[in-house]
Scaffold this active site. Structure first.
Site, PDB file in Angstrom:
ATOM      1  N   LYS A 170       5.101   3.488   8.795  1.00 10.47           N
ATOM      2  CA  LYS A 170       4.814   4.397   9.853  1.00 10.47           C
ATOM      3  C   LYS A 170       3.764   5.643   9.480  1.00 10.47           C
ATOM      4  O   LYS A 170       4.591   6.295   9.016  1.00 10.47           O
ATOM      5  CB  LYS A 170       6.247   4.419  10.523  1.00 10.47           C
ATOM      6  CG  LYS A 170       5.716   5.761  11.667  1.00 10.47           C
ATOM      7  CD  LYS A 170       7.324   6.461  12.318  1.00 10.47           C
ATOM      8  CE  LYS A 170       7.315   7.578  11.489  1.00 10.47           C
ATOM      9  NZ  LYS A 170       6.714   8.157  12.252  1.00 10.47           N
ATOM     10  N   GLU A 243      11.218  12.129  -1.072  1.00 10.87           N
ATOM     11  CA  GLU A 243       9.785  12.798  -1.788  1.00 10.87           C
ATOM     12  C   GLU A 243      10.026  13.706  -1.003  1.00 10.87           C
ATOM     13  O   GLU A 243       9.174  13.554   0.530  1.00 10.87           O
ATOM     14  CB  GLU A 243       8.955  12.178  -1.810  1.00 10.87           C
ATOM     15  CG  GLU A 243       8.746  10.461  -2.629  1.00 10.87           C
ATOM     16  CD  GLU A 243       8.956  11.215  -4.121  1.00 10.87           C
ATOM     17  OE1 GLU A 243       8.196  12.974  -4.334  1.00 10.87           O
ATOM     18  OE2 GLU A 243       8.800  10.212  -5.028  1.00 10.87           O
ATOM     19  N   GLU A 374       8.363  27.364   2.100  1.00  7.63           N
ATOM     20  CA  GLU A 374       6.863  26.901   2.001  1.00  7.63           C
ATOM     21  C   GLU A 374       6.192  26.704   3.011  1.00  7.63           C
ATOM     22  O   GLU A 374       6.006  25.980   3.987  1.00  7.63           O
ATOM     23  CB  GLU A 374       7.379  25.055   2.160  1.00  7.63           C
ATOM     24  CG  GLU A 374       6.196  24.082   1.833  1.00  7.63           C
ATOM     25  CD  GLU A 374       6.716  22.690   1.923  1.00  7.63           C
ATOM     26  OE1 GLU A 374       6.942  22.637   2.722  1.00  7.63           O
ATOM     27  OE2 GLU A 374       6.356  22.111   1.394  1.00  7.63           O
TER      28      GLU A 374
HETATM   29  P1  NAD Z   1       8.004  15.261   8.708  1.00  8.05           P
HETATM   30  O1  NAD Z   1       9.138  15.613   7.931  1.00  8.05           O
HETATM   31  O2  NAD Z   1       7.924  16.159   9.835  1.00  8.05           O
HETATM   32  O3  NAD Z   1       7.326  14.175   9.353  1.00  8.05           O
HETATM   33  C1  NAD Z   1       7.103  13.117   8.163  1.00  8.05           C
HETATM   34  C2  NAD Z   1       7.419  11.811   8.638  1.00  8.05           C
HETATM   35  O4  NAD Z   1       8.612  11.156   9.051  1.00  8.05           O
HETATM   36  C3  NAD Z   1       6.755  11.514   9.754  1.00  8.05           C
HETATM   37  O5  NAD Z   1       6.093  10.603   9.986  1.00  8.05           O
HETATM   38  C4  NAD Z   1       7.287  11.950  10.765  1.00  8.05           C
HETATM   39  O6  NAD Z   1       6.638  10.987  12.558  1.00  8.05           O
HETATM   40  C5  NAD Z   1       8.184  11.013  10.141  1.00  8.05           C
HETATM   41  N1  NAD Z   1       9.736  11.736  11.117  1.00  8.05           N
HETATM   42  C6  NAD Z   1       9.753  12.853  11.800  1.00  8.05           C
HETATM   43  N2  NAD Z   1      11.595  12.913  12.118  1.00  8.05           N
HETATM   44  C7  NAD Z   1      11.839  11.870  11.450  1.00  8.05           C
HETATM   45  C8  NAD Z   1      13.166  11.625  11.520  1.00  8.05           C
HETATM   46  N3  NAD Z   1      14.093  11.876  12.169  1.00  8.05           N
HETATM   47  N4  NAD Z   1      13.532   9.896  11.353  1.00  8.05           N
HETATM   48  C9  NAD Z   1      12.557   9.647  10.520  1.00  8.05           C
HETATM   49  N5  NAD Z   1      11.361   9.882  10.557  1.00  8.05           N
HETATM   50  C10 NAD Z   1      11.093  11.211  11.005  1.00  8.05           C
HETATM   51  O7  NAD Z   1       6.955  16.476   6.822  1.00  8.05           O
HETATM   52  P2  NAD Z   1       5.280  16.467   8.199  1.00  8.05           P
HETATM   53  O8  NAD Z   1       5.695  17.980   8.282  1.00  8.05           O
HETATM   54  O9  NAD Z   1       4.601  15.197   8.546  1.00  8.05           O
HETATM   55  O10 NAD Z   1       5.093  16.633   5.716  1.00  8.05           O
HETATM   56  C11 NAD Z   1       5.115  17.793   5.703  1.00  8.05           C
HETATM   57  C12 NAD Z   1       6.473  17.883   5.051  1.00  8.05           C
HETATM   58  O11 NAD Z   1       5.738  16.893   2.956  1.00  8.05           O
HETATM   59  C13 NAD Z   1       6.262  19.422   3.277  1.00  8.05           C
HETATM   60  O12 NAD Z   1       6.731  19.851   3.315  1.00  8.05           O
HETATM   61  C14 NAD Z   1       5.856  18.614   2.149  1.00  8.05           C
HETATM   62  O13 NAD Z   1       6.025  19.003   1.107  1.00  8.05           O
HETATM   63  C15 NAD Z   1       6.238  17.093   2.542  1.00  8.05           C
HETATM   64  N6  NAD Z   1       5.124  16.050   1.455  1.00  8.05           N
HETATM   65  C16 NAD Z   1       6.399  16.177   0.626  1.00  8.05           C
HETATM   66  C17 NAD Z   1       5.395  15.317  -0.800  1.00  8.05           C
HETATM   67  C18 NAD Z   1       6.637  14.651  -1.693  1.00  8.05           C
HETATM   68  O14 NAD Z   1       6.158  13.852  -2.477  1.00  8.05           O
HETATM   69  N7  NAD Z   1       7.093  15.116  -2.598  1.00  8.05           N
HETATM   70  C19 NAD Z   1       4.146  14.646  -0.163  1.00  8.05           C
HETATM   71  C20 NAD Z   1       3.506  15.170   1.059  1.00  8.05           C
HETATM   72  C21 NAD Z   1       4.119  15.590   1.864  1.00  8.05           C
END
Ligand code: NAD
Length: 474
Positions: A170, A243, A374
């Site tokens: 997804k 992650e 962040e």
């Molecule tokens: P997010 O947590 O909003 O979304 C990530 C994914 O989770 C999306 O596909 C979203 O649709 C899904 N999602 C949202 N709510 C959900 C729920 N309740 N249950 C299951 N899935 C859900 O993150 P974002 O804003 O898309 O990405 C940015 C964040 O990701 C930053 O905090 C960044 O540091 C982190 N990030 C971490 C890594 C790593 O490897 N540690 C890599 C890239 C980004």
């Protein structure tokens, strides 16, 4: 083509979805395509097809699975121009960076195919033989954020498929298209049901993590969402790899060559518009080099081209989506309200799309929001430090622990500093380099588990130990 429609891949077939949602180009703020908004019934079908495909995929010889991972990479590379153009359009990143994301994804699949699944004999005595083997877990939900949609998907797909799991993938709601397109291109490459690609609005992620047909959730995203994923997975004790977010410090020692490091330090913070989990988000510079380095970074920043990622020469694109854009503007406003000093940027771009100019702050206090939170955008606080113990303490004083970097000509000392930093990855005189052959994960609230390396493959396996009693010899 205006409002082109993309399809999900469920059991190897195209599924247009009963409902769709619009996908914007962040450089313009205009919707340019529609993606399927997966319904509950469509998700059930995707999970069911992954479950049905699991036994045969598990039984497929690993050599064949390796071959198919390489075939997937080949298809992606054959379509690199189309895929990277599409990625720039939905994600905003400059075209060469989009090629890096897509090409990097193919590279990750090929390199993941080289991993071995270990087997460990812990006893082979006169009485007994004991072996621990690692088999697949079952159906994996792979949930990906919007900053690196393709390479982060490949971090999961490569090891999960190699180990014999089947997958429901997804992408994020604001960047679904390139992933859907890859799903379309891969139909027929893998057996039906081995890789399902679904897209949806905010309702889909929680449905997926709560689904009883999912055995393992591999999630990349924010710490806040990661906690919800873990909570939801707990109901059926699904395995999780998380992650999550980071607030990476860079520590710049007084012995650096200011002119040489300024550009690298700039990109450590601003690559991908600062939207990288392992971007430098706090830059601690020793007081002896603070002023010249500050001047060199700001001088370089003024030469960097911010614009539409599709335009030639663009080095930094827009923020990827409106929610993140508002969050970054809010942090800038907070810095203004508190009277922190801006060295460059800080004003709204006043153009269509989600553009924020490169913004650098001059030594705000340690408790400033821009230091503690962040930012995930093109805003960087430069911070002055005096001595090593102090800066190590400040670097570690965070709920995050994803990455950190040390910049110095004294490598031995840097190795020692690395052991004192609470971070899953430490770079010395570079930043953000990752390898399919090295474990990557977070300390503290930056995550649970790792991706990459042999350890990353084991996250998609379950251990089974077989003890065999040997017949007594007369
Ligand atoms: P997010 O947590 O909003 O979304 C990530 C994914 O989770 C999306 O596909 C979203 O649709 C899904 N999602 C949202 N709510 C959900 C729920 N309740 N249950 C299951 N899935 C859900 O993150 P974002 O804003 O898309 O990405 C940015 C964040 O990701 C930053 O905090 C960044 O540091 C982190 N990030 C971490 C890594 C790593 O490897 N540690 C890599 C890239 C980004």
């Amino acid at each position: 083509m205006a409002n082109q429609t993309y399809t999900m891949t469920i059991n190897g077939k195209a599924v247009a979805g009963g409902e769709t949602f619009g996908v914007e180009n962040p450089a313009t703020g205009q919707v340019f395509a529609q993606a399927p908004d997966c319904s509950k019934a469509e998700l059930d079908a995707a999970v069911a097809s992954a479950r049905a495909a699991f036994p045969a995929w598990k039984a497929t010889p690993i050599a064949k699975r390796r071959e198919l991972l390489n075939a997937m990479a080949g298809v992606i590379m054959q379509n690199l121009p189309e895929l990277s153009r599409l990625l720039t359009r939905e994600q905003g990143k400059p075209h060469p960076d989009a090629e890096g994301d897509v090409g990097g994804g193919a590279f990750w699949l090929m390199e993941s195919a080289k991993h071995e699944i270990p087997e460990h004999v812990s006893e082979d005595s006169a009485e007994r033989h004991a072996v621990t083997r690692y088999g697949p877990i079952g159906v994996v939900a792979a949930i990906v954020p919007w900053n690196f949609p393709i390479i982060l998907a490949a971090f999961k797909l490569g090891p999960a498929l190699l180990a014999g799991n089947t997958v429901v993938l997804k992408p994020a709601p604001t960047t679904p298209l390139t992933t859907l397109r890859i799903g379309e291109l891969l139909r027929g490459v893998l057996p039906d049901g081995v890789l399902n690609v679904v897209s949806g609005s905010d309702r889909l992620g929680p449905w997926l993590t709560a689904h009883p047909g999912i055995d393992k959730v591999s999630f990349t995203g924010s710490t806040q969402t990661g906690k919800k994923v873990m909570e939801s997975a707990a109901h059926s004790l699904k395995r999780v790899t998380l992650e999550l977010g980071g607030n990476d410090p860079a520590i710049v020692m007084p012995d650096v060559d200011v002119k040489k490091v300024a550009e690298d330090l700039f990109w450590a913070a601003f690559r991908n518009t600062g939207q990288i989990c392992i971007a430098t988000k706090r830059m601690y510079i020793h007081k002896d080099v603070y002023e010249p380095l500050k001047a060199a970074i700001v001088e370089y920043a003024a030469t960097v081209k911010v614009g539409d990622g599709a335009e030639q020469g663009t080095q930094i694109g827009p923020i990827q989506n409106s929610a993140q854009y508002k969050r970054v503007l809010e942090l800038i406003q907070d810095a203004k309200d508190n009277g922190y000093k801006f060295l460059i940027g800080g004003d709204e771009a006043k153009v269509p799309g989600y553009f924020v100019p490169i913004t650098i702050l001059d030594n705000p206090p340690e408790n400033a929001r821009i230091v503690q939170e962040e930012q995930f955008g093109p805003v960087l606080p430069l911070l002055k430090f005096d001595n090593l113990d102090e800066v190590v303490g400040r670097a570690n004083d965070s709920e995050y622990g994803l990455g950190a970097s040390i910049w110095t000509s004294d490598i031995e000392r840097a190795q020692d500093i690395a052991t004192r930093l609470q971070a899953g990855t430490v770079w010395i005189n570079e930043s953000q380099h990752l390898s399919p052959h090295a474990a990557f994960g977070g300390f503290k609230q930056s995550g649970i588990g790792v991706e990459g390396g042999p350890e990353g493959v084991l996250e998609f396996c379950q251990a089974q130990t077989v003890f065999t009693r040997k017949p007594a010899t007369a």
